[in-house]
Design a protein around this motif. Structure first.
Motif, PDB file in Angstrom:
ATOM      1  N   ALA A   1      36.574  30.088  44.741  1.00 28.46           N
ATOM      2  CA  ALA A   1      38.089  30.896  43.949  1.00 28.46           C
ATOM      3  C   ALA A   1      38.391  30.226  44.297  1.00 28.46           C
ATOM      4  O   ALA A   1      39.180  30.293  44.629  1.00 28.46           O
TER       5      ALA A   1
ATOM      6  N   TRP B   1      43.206  34.565  42.886  1.00 30.67           N
ATOM      7  CA  TRP B   1      43.803  35.579  42.152  1.00 30.67           C
ATOM      8  C   TRP B   1      45.096  36.222  41.072  1.00 30.67           C
ATOM      9  O   TRP B   1      45.719  35.717  42.792  1.00 30.67           O
TER      10      TRP B   1
ATOM     11  N   GLU C   1      47.085  37.540  44.737  1.00 26.87           N
ATOM     12  CA  GLU C   1      46.541  37.723  46.025  1.00 26.87           C
ATOM     13  C   GLU C   1      48.084  37.375  46.608  1.00 26.87           C
ATOM     14  O   GLU C   1      48.321  36.138  46.678  1.00 26.87           O
TER      15      GLU C   1
ATOM     16  N   TYR D   1      44.152  34.397  50.719  1.00 31.06           N
ATOM     17  CA  TYR D   1      43.698  33.058  49.806  1.00 31.06           C
ATOM     18  C   TYR D   1      43.595  32.252  50.763  1.00 31.06           C
ATOM     19  O   TYR D   1      42.361  31.519  50.936  1.00 31.06           O
TER      20      TYR D   1
ATOM     21  N   ARG E   1      45.485  41.929  39.195  1.00 31.64           N
ATOM     22  CA  ARG E   1      44.491  41.407  40.327  1.00 31.64           C
ATOM     23  C   ARG E   1      43.548  42.163  40.134  1.00 31.64           C
ATOM     24  O   ARG E   1      41.744  41.589  40.271  1.00 31.64           O
TER      25      ARG E   1
ATOM     26  N   ASN F   1      41.555  40.776  36.627  1.00 31.03           N
ATOM     27  CA  ASN F   1      41.012  39.170  37.259  1.00 31.03           C
ATOM     28  C   ASN F   1      40.094  39.515  37.656  1.00 31.03           C
ATOM     29  O   ASN F   1      39.229  38.048  37.443  1.00 31.03           O
ATOM     30  N   GLN F   2      38.943  40.308  39.083  1.00 32.24           N
ATOM     31  CA  GLN F   2      38.033  40.004  39.231  1.00 32.24           C
ATOM     32  C   GLN F   2      36.979  40.936  38.861  1.00 32.24           C
ATOM     33  O   GLN F   2      35.919  40.875  39.213  1.00 32.24           O
TER      34      GLN F   2
ATOM     35  N   ARG G   1      37.191  34.093  37.173  1.00 27.48           N
ATOM     36  CA  ARG G   1      38.858  34.780  36.396  1.00 27.48           C
ATOM     37  C   ARG G   1      38.247  34.775  35.023  1.00 27.48           C
ATOM     38  O   ARG G   1      38.468  34.346  34.588  1.00 27.48           O
ATOM     39  N   THR G   2      39.274  36.530  35.046  1.00 24.47           N
ATOM     40  CA  THR G   2      38.910  36.309  34.006  1.00 24.47           C
ATOM     41  C   THR G   2      40.410  36.507  33.083  1.00 24.47           C
ATOM     42  O   THR G   2      39.962  36.649  32.023  1.00 24.47           O
TER      43      THR G   2
END
Length: 395
Positions: free
Chosen positions: A12, A15, A18, A23, A138, A141-142, A225-226
């Motif tokens: 992934a 984010w 993050e 990361y 974040r 996004n998740q 990711r959204t």
């Protein structure tokens, strides 16, 4: 080991919000692997008695701590490439509790103290507010959003932490009422501004979410990711010169009178400005002086508002080592520049002057090229493997 996890398998992307360490700790992306491997090598090169402290800062989860520790790892590797040895946290003045980051030594009399700092254009309060917003974004996004991306436009700042759980719930419920095919039709006919929107307001923070339909191929895929596009409204004033001056001011008198030359290395990691901002910070803002009696125009000069502008001021600082935009992915292109203080009580000399240098002569900044940093660091120009990624993407 600097990174505690040895088997990274998460593909992934990073984010929003993050931390760099989180990361790098989990990512299986080739760029993250390259950065992680380089930092591990630099960590082993760092003086052994300083590794525990620097590892704590890297792993802290605080981005300011990560960037300052990363800068020290970089500087140690750079100095090693110049043939120096480094002692961490020497005690030049027993009367003071504070200690500089490094005592840098080479054979003979070539020695100096070096302090590293990060010049940020954000205040401590601004960074705190940014972390509040990033925590919420974040979480968004998740979240799983099988049919839509969310384009985010935000304005203002919250004073306290909003409830990520409630916002996610509200967004999930809203998205469940939308038809991605209908949204695709609206997008084609009216453009992005015609997409369905959801407004969220909390204290002084306003966030507009617009539902961007996913392509049929992406719909239902997990782990995507959204947030599609993230933007902030308005403009931010960039104050790189002031940030560099603040960073130098914090460090110049911190250790009293020193018996060796003293350098402050400034990582302008958030710098959006070019070298002009650094030149103004050190040698003064540019002004154009016009003489009414001179039909030929005027002359370019500098105001006395730079850190090195006024004679016999800030004399404890021998030089400023500017690291423009240094970041874990810019190592091969960041070129340090050593700017000498013309009023330094202890002028600087030695191998450090093999780096690119800057001096002011009659208001004009003269840059003398030096050994490229990547040669000293033994880093290839394509150490991140971007050329291979680009070739793969174009094939």
């Amino acid at each position: 080991m600097l990174f505690r996890t040895t088997s990274q398998s998460d593909p992934a992307p990073r984010w929003g919000g993050e931390t760099h360490y989180a990361y790098l700790e989990r990512s299986a992306h080739s760029i993250a692997i390259a950065v992680r491997d380089l930092l591990e090598r630099w960590f082993q090169l760092f003086p052994e008695d300083g590794r525990a402290e620097i590892a704590t800062r890297v792993r802290s989860g605080d981005e300011a701590n990560f960037m300052s520790a990363f800068c020290e790892l970089y500087l140690n590797a750079l100095l090693h490439g110049l043939g120096y040895s480094v002692e961490v946290h020497p005690e030049p003045n027993p009367a003071l509790k504070t200690r500089p980051d490094f005592l840098v030594k080479a054979e003979g009399a070539d020695a100096f103290y070096l302090e590293a700092t990060v010049a940020t254009e954000l205040s401590t309060a601004d960074r705190g507010v940014s972390r509040l917003r990033e925590t919420v974004l974040r979480a968004i996004n998740q979240m799983e959003s099988p049919k839509f991306f969310l384009n985010v436009t935000e304005r203002g700042n919250p004073a306290t932490v909003p409830s990520s759980k409630k916002l996610r719930s509200d967004l999930t419920q809203w998205l469940s009422t939308l038809d991605p095919d209908e949204a695709m039709r609206l997008l084609k006919e009216g453009g992005p501004h015609s997409l369905p929107t959801f407004m969220y307001r909390y204290e002084g923070w306003t966030v507009e979410f617009s539902a961007m339909p996913k392509s049929p191929k992406l719909r239902g895929q997990r782990g995507v990711r959204t947030i599609g596009i993230h933007s902030t409204g308005g403009f931010t004033r960039v104050l790189t010169a002031e940030a560099v001056k603040r960073a130098l001011k914090r460090k110049i008198g911190k250790y009293g009178k020193l018996d060796l030359p003293y350098i402050v290395a400034v990582n302008a990691s958030e710098s959006f400005g070019d070298s002009t901002a650094t030149h103004e910070a050190l040698f003064g803002s540019e002004v154009f002086i016009v003489n009414d009696e001179d039909e030929g125009g005027g002359i370019l000069s500098r105001q006395q508002d730079g850190f090195f502008s006024v004679k016999d001021r800030n004399t404890r600082l021998s030089a400023a080592l500017i690291l423009p935009g240094l970041h874990p992915t810019t190592i091969a292109v960041t070129e340090p520049r050593l700017f000498h203080n013309p009023s330094a009580k202890l002028p600087l000399d030695g191998r450090i002057c093999l780096l690119s240098q800057g001096r002011a002569r009659d208001g004009v900044i003269e840059i003398l090229p030096g050994i490229p940093a990547r040669e000293l660091l033994k880093v290839d120009s394509d150490w991140l493997g971007l050329e291979g990624i680009l070739r793969l993407g174009s094939s």
